[in-house]
Design an enzyme around this catalytic site. Sequence first.
Site, PDB file in Angstrom:
ATOM      1  CG  ASN A 202     -80.113  62.253 -16.660  1.00 28.20           C
ATOM      2  OD1 ASN A 202     -80.510  61.519 -17.552  1.00 28.20           O
ATOM      3  ND2 ASN A 202     -80.087  61.897 -15.404  1.00 28.20           N
ATOM      4  CB  CYS A 207     -78.102  59.700 -13.230  1.00 25.42           C
ATOM      5  SG  CYS A 207     -79.100  58.294 -12.719  1.00 25.42           S
ATOM      6  CG  HIS A 454     -80.164  60.476  -9.132  1.00 32.58           C
ATOM      7  ND1 HIS A 454     -80.060  60.649 -10.489  1.00 32.58           N
ATOM      8  CD2 HIS A 454     -79.473  61.494  -8.561  1.00 32.58           C
ATOM      9  CE1 HIS A 454     -79.333  61.739 -10.728  1.00 32.58           C
ATOM     10  NE2 HIS A 454     -78.955  62.261  -9.580  1.00 32.58           N
ATOM     11  CG  ASP A 471     -76.938  65.129  -8.593  1.00 33.37           C
ATOM     12  OD1 ASP A 471     -77.307  64.384  -9.527  1.00 33.37           O
ATOM     13  OD2 ASP A 471     -77.661  65.396  -7.620  1.00 33.37           O
TER      14      ASP A 471
END
Length: 1115
Positions: A202, A207, A454, A471
Amino acid sequence: MTLTTPPPPIDQSEDEMLVPPSDGVVEGPQPMDVMPAEAVSSADTHAGDDPVPARFTWTIKEFSKLNMRKQYSEVFYVGGYKWRVLIFPKGNNVGFLSIYLDVADSATLPNGWSRYAQFTLAVVNQVHDRYTLRKDSQHRFCAGESDWGFTTFIPLNELCDPGRGYIVNDTCIIEAEVVVRAVSDYWSHDSKKATGYVGLKNQGATCYMNSLLQTLYHVPYFRKAVYHMPTTENDVPSGSIPLALQSLFYKLQYNDTSVATKELTKSFGWDTYDSFMQHDVQELNRVLCEKLEFKMKGTVVEGTIQRLFEGHHMNYIECINVDYKSTRKESFYDIQLDVKGYKDIYASFDQYVEVEHLEGDNKYQSEQYGLQDARKGVLFIDFPPVLQLQLKRFEYDFARDIMVKINDRYEFPLQLDLDREDRKYLSPDADRSVRNLYNLHSVLVHSGGVQGGHYYAYIRPTLNEQWFKFDDERVTKVDMKWALEEQYGGEEELQPTNPGFNSPFKFTRFSNAYMLVYIRETDKERILCDVDENDVAEHLRIRLKKEQEEKDRKRQEKAEAHLYTVVKVARDDDLVEQIGRDIFFDLVDHDKVHCFRIQKEMPFSVFKEEIAKEFGIPVHFQRFWLWAKRQNHTYRPNRPLTPHEEAETVGKLREISNISNNAELKLFLEVELGVDKKPISLPERAKDDILLFFKLYDPCEEELRYVGRLFVKGSEKPIELLAKLNEMAGFSPDQEIDLFEEMKFHPIISCEPIDKKSSFRRSQLEDGDVICYQKSLQSQNIQQYRYPDVPSFMVYVRNRQVIRFRSLEKPKEDEFCLELSRQNNYDEIVDSVADHIGLVDPSKIRLTSHNCYNQIPKPQPIRYRGVDCLTDMLVHNNQISDILYYEVLDIPLPEFQGLKPLKVAFQYATKDEAVIYTIALPRQSTVGDVLSELKTKVELSQPDAELRLMEIFYNKIYKIYPLNERIENINDQYWTLRAEEIPEEEKNLGPSDRLIHVTHLVSDPAQTHMVKNFGVPFLLVIHESEALTEVKERIQQKLQVPNEDFSKWKFAILSMGRPEYLEDSDVVSSYFQKRDGYGPWEPYLMLEHTDHAPRKLPAGNQNRHAYDKAIKIYN
């Protein structure tokens, strides 16, 4: 503090998370009312396999009376640790409430402490809980970052707006939900080893992009097509989207660690600011696919995007009573489905194809048959192999006048059958031989609220039962329920763990599905094809393998670093090259000299042979000096190596020379050159010899250069060396010169004159000292030079700064650059600006500083002579900017500051756009004075026309100012001030007449944000018993709207967020009460229609610091 079981998954929110500055911290909690925190033992709360979160509620009374810049909550315990909430009630140098989670006892913790926490911070809406603003984050807290959170949590004007419900009875409620996890559990995870896949790094707020890229990568047909896009070995990834995407996909396929995306975003033409601005994943998906579709044209993979993602639907209108049907075929790459009010995907599809009946006043205007009853709808002609469904999780809330996120429960199946109920979604022309049965492939999740959050993705790459969570850098295996049921949204009911509470605890799931990807069953073998290295261009494989080899080499070097040391060797050539270009004070930048990576066990005598090979200098012509850092922070050659030291190993010599124990050995190589510039024998160095380095300064050219070094006797005097120094400088032998010793550069310049008649030893000169000299100047000649001597030139060099100036009206564009001194005062700076732009009166220039974090001007300009020097203008939260904004005022700034300036947009009755005027009056002036001044600037319809001043926000009228209100209380930073003539019909209102607010709204089905205000709101007189038909006639006449367009407009009364659509026979006045004043939350008449001529809002209709930026791929 109420302890509950885990809330929705908490993930890192990225909208401008900043650690507040540590200066001026008020120790301990401040006196205010808080909900008592219950101490919890470590055994109860310590992070384990499934740590329990805790919620802390902070009720702050008399919020408007908080005077301290920072306020701390009471300490509470989670995971056996002490925490507290830190707020900046007036904003951390921004126009927002700033909130952070803080380690309460960080000052007393031992060195090296750290802890990892996931947390949610919230400002509670005390009127409607669904509008509570929550933001999530995760952070590894340590001594350097003991607090973490959000500098721009909520705009202060929204927080303090009494109609929004965040502050009620001057009370603000802040909540924190915290879960502490073991640091090793999170940071030591090996995604490749655990799952076979790697994540994406990131860049700050990317994201949303990472989740989309992982989804596209795991569609092998798409990945194969990207690999087959033509690229060449001469392409650079940062300048080629195809090559950057190929590189990224290759690394995802073959790397063992997470992959960076910087090359890809650079290929998009994005800068660092773009990488720290969170965008919408649906918008990026469309923009990226459109760009790739364009890049694929004319190549072997042309049409891939269409073959994968393109479907078609048919819009139709079919008359009921006559034989007429109109159809229009359109393509789509994704389908947007309504979430609010629908149980699941099937219900949304039912609504998508629902038939609308056009009848009564809403009949269809047929070209052949006139007005006709008709049916209107949409049916699908075909669906694509890869079906992308965008869920409308965001919508406009009329009551709150804001965007809100829809967290309602919304179900989606593992297998989606779009042929259900006799293929009700398909048009008659659809190919019925295609079986539209789809398997869920990816679920993109948004966790958070409308102002930030997010993104992450759940993907099952091979459509088997195993799901993976992607993630950012972390990839984990998850059960199917986490990809499906846990992402439906809605509320979850939990039993209380606190004995004092009997009722179940409910919380909203703020993490829910936002985008779904399905793959058609009959196409899955083709879509999920094999992709191997043979699909990758050879030049790309070679390039990436070289990159990997270089990474492996560096990794190997790092692993073997304890066996090696770095030797940096500076020579006269380096001093000649650097002094006057890269550096001015001291002798050399060691990062730019020759470096050697040498085994520590290598004898120094062998190293000298390496030097001989590298520089062509025989070993017996080499003499090495050690560098030393002095107390005045200078770095100079200190002494030559002794024969005993040269007999040691390189590693031992580094230990001898470097008490700071870093990995580098720094040396100066002394070499003597003969007339032919070849090395000769070195002179013997006597005990009384001092090695001095000399620089020459030319005040005419403002240049400093290195001219050589000399050994001098301590007993000698500079005057005895004048002939030699003049020879080195190229001067005549009898030229008078002045000498200065370089002594200190930080924090201030110290460059002292040397007495030419005093010995070098008496002047306290020693090995490695630097002497600057220049021609002696006559006193009458000094004035012709900006920097006549070495000390003044060094001060200039120390403080010079190139400043980028931008017009405040174009705050994203550099207009010009000026070289200034950090010591320049306000007057000197504006003089330079005025001289550059050709302005006669510099006092009319006003400057504004730059906000380093969000890259915009600070809200408040710099006051005239309000700072001591340029440095004060450039500092922002311990960061130094090189940007200043300027504007030219109509009157001098000192005079202007004594006035209250207001930007007023005057709405001419005959013009569409308002004209902005700046009215500056004494602060004790009233609104009536403003309008009187405005009359002298505008063209009125008649000399005695009356004006009024209104407050406009987002195209709605919020207030009509009374004439006697003082302007010192009016804020035009966040609101638009609009003035207009009062129509004659409003001056003599009857006892039953009403003055109502009318605003325009538009629905845009192609956008996630469904409804928005636009255009110019206005006031309208309505009479008692007046039906909508009559009101419509007057509105049409006022706005001059053609009949064809006006017939499509809808009219509704909007009260408390609930629109009530009107019939022509409805009496409009019955919906409005008679009031003396007008407020922002009064009911108003809503005109819903398409904005046929969208115009840019005038500058006065926007917050001057609100820069919304849509996604754009530039290359």
